[in-house]
Design a protein around this motif. Structure first.
Motif: not given
Lengths: 476, 625
Positions: A59-60, A70-71, A73-75, B251, B271-272, B486, B585-586
């Motif tokens: 991730x940026x 958490x998060x 790494x992004x897919x 972005x 992702x979250x 979080x 994921x959480x």
């Protein structure tokens, strides 16, 4: 020293874990700064068309040493720009193109793993080139090694990081090679998995270090070093700290996080409040470890703080950043900075910064190279590397005209920080960075400044006219 | 920002008017001729700020929102309808019949905001009730009521088309649908056939005023900026900084241009794991890929479109096999998708078209249905209550029928038409309503994006994501600045700051989607150049804008306080505190009440509030009273 036999989780079994482990090794071996660089992995899927393949990318802003967060790494996928790309590294487009070209050239590859790291010495060697385009570094036979080729290609962008010409050239260079350098910046590499690639990065850095160390120290560099007084690190002080010539006179002994926690025992909101304090402490502790691991405050004179509402949480004077404890972090209210007993912390300095600049964090560290450099560099540090320039073209260096920083001579420091709202140096007293988001962003600014100064010094050693180069960057 | 302004030299149209629907009389003040008005504009700018101030000054305390004494304030800002990054926006402020709080809505438009400024109005205060069912025609000649009898019962689409037929495609239109006419408490106002004044029943208030809508016949010149050179697209000008660096090369904003607001869906779900699903019982939607921005673009998008002269263009003209329309937006994918466990993007789109035509707020509609299904599955609501319908998160065939029943207020629909809180409370189980101050939570699980817990609970219009939505941008995208979703420490400051930023953006009036890339420094330069000439008599700094935002937020809270909204009303639903995240994921993440209270303590400290409300001293400091 090349570390052999890197045992990583199989890339195809668990690409995320493979990336996490790679990030840790890169960071531990200082092949990259704490807060820069990126990694990606592509695993062959059912389709043979690269466009259909998923890509895992950092991730940026992710710290490569902490990709298990958490998060981090992004897919996303090679072929599409999907919603997750919004979070991916800003260099994701180059990664995609690198994987795509590689898989076109070698369709039998079952996986591809790509790293971009800010390899200091290799980047420094690219400094001898100034004109945009493709060049190369020759690795002398004495430094040849198992994974390193005799010549490593370089691409010098016309603009800088993320520029279009890089997205065209780097993937092209890596279609049939494993390593390529970006001028004044760092390296990109690709392989089937990270183990071999990391070894290649290590060998590259070792070789480049060797090449540079074989060069003679120019007279000019020695002359400049002579401008730095003996025992400089002991001479410069912040008022109020132990041994200062100008101590403050307050009597307030702020509570520590440990005290605040103990006062919560038995209270209804204790659980929530404890977590709240724990989070404040954990962030400081984690960054403290990074500071220690990367020697960002070798003299133990720095401090970190966070302002929340009207409360400032600040590390005490002379704390051990490698093992920060709850009794090392003080809490005081805005307006109380002047009242703090001498020797406890840099409260007044942080408070005055919070008073003048809208920020949530302040970091004051004394990284050795940049702090020494600040003593003789004039009124600014001008980075000649791409990352440094990206953060700020000009790092102000404030001169309090005294070896002790007090409220009376702090104005130039405030002015310096205000000029870019990121970072400024104080002659002989280190760098101060500020920010609103997270503490590690501040470390990134200071670390980048330290790297920029190392790069300047290496460039001097290579025989580059740094002044001219700085002028050239000014034209960007 | 201590000085009092003397004169504005651009940006504004020139007049703030008050219109009495019963007497059909207009009176008002001209800018630069009324010192008090100029002071108000300097302190509140326009849009939401101006709307809140004018409502506060004109609203009889304690008035029932559905009485004829309720007041509506339609307002534009200096950047509305002019050359600016997102100029199509305006606001409507009133007291909400759903929540009983103040309710300001910021809507985009293709024509309306520009047209309103072209005819010379910066703000229009609507008072009283029309003697017959009508619509207002606003033109250079003034404000004229017209009979709307033939429009009674028309869908928003039909009503818009009729007005456009009569007044041209360039006319600005704002109309209600049958839901508002029937008294549904969460009815919207459809703007220019594409956007909405929503959340809180603004359409219901308009219907109560016996109005089907408003049409503005614009044309001619829009007001210019005081310093037009700053609005030329040349390197170094604020408009260049905003549109180039802030929008074209940011972005997050780029993603909104590419996918519309559904850009959020994929990271939220994948992702979250912060996508509320099945009335917040879960936080991750299996098969969620069907609802993401990519899927929407691929399966139903006809073309991209946007509000007037917008540089982002986040809207989507869409078509399923049978129908066409605009959207769905992210919030609708959540409310009519994941909340009721529908994973077919075409189905969600068609439910969205239905709500839009009936004039229903999709978030409240979806979450009220989710609440009903949840209670049905737990045996609290039975087939005897639902006119014989079986409700289930697994089988959702009757959702369309239920939406129609809500609009018609027929049978069980009559109860649903009051929103999820009144529905759940009717069965003595208010805990099933995922709402704060009776307004349903938007699509961000505050157990994962913890800053959103404060944004929802301390939103001045109920659990809205747009009162401090930049918090989610920080937590989700790390833009404008990274914030760990979080953690709880620091979230009080973040939420308060985001709320203040949202408040000044709503007052310029600008679009929230531009905010990740366009910071207060650029907005301050744009505003200054809009209202003052180069050597003019004033200047806004970023700190001034933040102060304006804080002033607005405090005044709104004070309004609510005076209308009897107590601190205990600003409370998240129990489910958030009592149940952990069950999947995604959480999984296992939670937010205890104690943790929340720590965040709230910080929030109150930052705000300088005592007992959950601004003190008189704070109000004086902010020059509110």
């Amino acid at each position: 020293m090349v570390q052999k036999d890197l045992k990583l989780t199989e890339i195809r079994d668990n690409p995320r874990q493979h990336m996490i482990e790679c990030g840790r090794i890169l960071t531990k071996n200082k092949l990259n700064n704490i807060c820069s660089g990126n990694e990606s992995v592509v695993i062959e899927g059912e389709s043979k068309d690269p466009e259909d393949l998923d890509m895992y990318i950092t991730r940026s802003g992710a710290k490569l040493g902490h990709l298990d967060e958490t998060s981090a790494i992004v897919k996303t996928s090679i072929g599409k720009y999907d919603g997750n790309m919004t979070l991916a590294s800003s260099e994701a487009d180059i990664h995609k193109e690198i994987h795509r070209r590689r898989l076109e050239e070698r369709p039998k590859m079952e996986s591809t793993a790509c790293i971009h790291a800010h390899t200091l010495h290799a980047a420094a060697l690219t400094m001898k080139y100034t004109e945009p385009g493709r060049k190369e570094i020759e690795i002398p036979g004495i430094y040849s090694s198992e994974y390193l080729e005799e010549k490593v290609p370089i691409f010098l962008s016309q603009y800088g990081s993320g520029a279009e010409d890089m997205t065209e050239n780097i993937p092209d260079l890596l279609a049939n090679r494993e390593l390529a350098l970006i001028g004044h910046h760092g390296a990109f590499g690709i392989d089937e998995e990270f183990g071999r690639l990391i070894r290649r990065f290590m060998e590259l850095e070792d070789a480049c270090k060797g090449i540079i160390s074989d060069m003679k120290i120019p007279k000019r560099e020695r002359e400049i070093e002579n401008l730095v007084p003996d025992n400089w690190a002991g001479k410069y002080r912040v008022a109020g700290l132990a041994g200062s010539e100008c101590p403050e006179t307050g009597n307030l002994e702020p509570k520590t996080i440990k005290t605040l926690e103990s006062e919560l025992e038995g209270k209804e909101v204790a659980k929530g409040r404890k977590r709240y304090l724990e989070e404040i402490f954990s962030e400081l502790r984690e960054i403290g470890r990074d500071i220690s691991d990367f020697s960002m405050d070798p003299f133990g004179k720095g401090s970190l703080s966070r302002r929340i509402g009207n409360t400032i949480y600040i590390t005490g004077a002379g704390v051990n950043f490698s093992d920060l404890k709850k009794e090392d972090v003080f809490a005081f209210k805005m307006g109380e900075g002047d009242e703090i007993k001498p020797g406890l912390c840099e409260g007044w300095l942080h408070e005055i910064i919070y008073d003048n600049i809208s920020t949530n964090y302040v970091a004051h560290l004394l990284p050795e190279h940049s702090t020494r450099y600040s003593i003789h560099c004039g009124d600014s540090i001008i980075p000649i590397d791409v990352e440094g320039q990206y953060i700020t073209k000009n790092i102000p260096v404030a001169d309090p005209r005294s070896t002790t920083l007090t409220k009376e001579n702090v104005d130039p420091v405030i002015k310096g920080i205000k000029s870019n709202e990121k970072i400024a140096y104080i002659k002989g007293l280190g760098g101060i960075s500020v920010g609103r988001g997270v503490l590690y962003e501040l470390l990134h600014f200071l670390e980048s400044a330290e790297s920029s100064v190392k790069m300047i010094k290496l460039a001097e050693k290579i025989g580059i006219n740094v002044g001219k180069r700085q002028e050239k960057f000014g034209e960007w | 920002m201590s000085r009092v302004l003397i004169e504005f030299e651009g940006g504004y149209a020139g007049r703030v008017a008050e219109y009495h629907l019963l007497s059909e009389k207009e009176k008002g003040s001209d800018i630069n001729e009324d010192r008090e008005l100029n002071e108000i504009l300097y302190r509140y700018i326009g849009g939401r700020g101006l709307g809140v101030k004018l409502l506060y000054d004109n609203f009889p305390r304690g008035t029932d929102p559905l009485s004829s004494d309720n007041v509506m304030v339609l307002a534009t800002g200096p950047l509305s309808g002019t050359r600016s990054p997102t100029p199509g926006r305006m606001t409507l402020t009133t007291k909400s019949p759903l929540t009983g709080t103040i309710s300001t809505s910021n809507s985009g438009s293709r024509h309306f905001s520009r047209a309103l400024k072209q005819v010379g109005f910066d703000a229009l205060i609507l008072k009283g009730q029309a003697s017959e069912f009508s619509y207002l025609k606003i033109s250079r000649e003034g404000i004229e009521p017209k009979s709307a009898e033939e429009m009674r019962g028309m869908s928003t689409k039909e009503a818009t088309e009729l007005l456009q037929e009569n007044y041209g495609k360039q006319a600005g239109t704002a109309v209600i649908g049958p839901a508002a006419e029937n008294g549904v408490l969460f009815a919207n106002i459809h703007v220019d056939g594409m956007n909405f004044f929503g959340r809180g029943g603004q359409g219901t208030v308009l219907a109560q005023k016996n109005l089907k809508g408003i049409v503005v016949e614009g044309g001619g010149l829009t007001p210019g900026h005081a310093n037009p050179a700053k609005f030329e697209y040349n390197e170094g000008t604020p408009i260049y900084e905003a549109e180039n660096r802030g929008i074209a090369n940011n972005r997050v904003t780029k993603a909104y241009g590419r996918f519309g607001t559904p850009a959020i869906f994929e990271p939220m779900n994948d992702l979250f794991g912060a996508l509320p699903t099945s009335n917040f019982k879960k936080s991750h939607l299996e098969d969620g890929d069907e609802l993401n921005g990519d899927s929407l673009n691929e399966k139903i998008k006809e073309r991209d479109c946007g509000c007037y002269e917008c540089r982002i263009a986040c809207k989507r003209k869409t078509r399923t096999n049978h129908q066409g329309g605009y959207g769905p937006e992210y919030e609708t994918l959540y409310a009519l998708g994941s909340s009721i466990n529908i994973t077919d993007v075409k189905r969600v789109a068609e439910l969205n078209y239905l709500c839009n035509e009936l004039g229903l707020d999709t978030i409240t509609t979806g979450l009220t249905l989710a609440c009903a299904i949840d209670m049905f599955e737990d045996g609290i609501v039975t087939e005897g209550d639902t006119d014989g319908m079986k409700l289930s998160f697994e089988s959702k065939e009757n959702v369309g029928e239920l939406i129609q029943k809500i609009s018609d207020r027929e049978g069980f629909g009559s109860l649903l038409a009051k929103g999820s809180y009144r529905l759940a409370d009717h069965y003595d189980h208010p805990e099933y309503s995922m709402s704060v101050n009776k307004l349903e939570l938007a699509g961000y699980d505050p157990r994962v994006l913890k800053g959103m817990a404060l944004v929802f609970s301390h939103s001045n219009r109920g659990a809205c994501h747009l009162r401090g939505g930049l918090t989610s941008s920080h937590e989700l995208y790390g833009s404008p600045k990274i914030a760990d979703p979080l953690t709880i420490a620091g979230k009080g400051s973040l939420a308060a700051r985001s709320q203040d930023m949202n408040a000044y953006l709503d007052s310029l009036v600008a679009c929230l989607l531009a905010a990740p890339g366009v910071g207060p420094d650029i907005w301050a330069r744009l505003l200054t150049a809009s209202v003052f000439s180069a050597d003019g008599n004033g200047k806004y700094t970023p700190d001034d804008l933040m102060e304006v935002g804080e002033r607005i937020y405090n005044l709104e809270r004070w309004f609510n306080h005076q209308e009897g909204i107590e601190p205990k009303n600003y409370r998240l639903p129990d489910r958030i505190f009592k149940e952990e995240v069950k999947n995604g994921p959480n999984k296992g993440e939670g937010l205890t009440e104690e943790e929340y209270l720590s965040m709230e303590e910080e929030y109150y400290e930052v705000r300088g509030w005592e007992n959950g409300a601004p003190t008189k001293e704070r109000l004086r400091e902010l020059k509110i009273i």
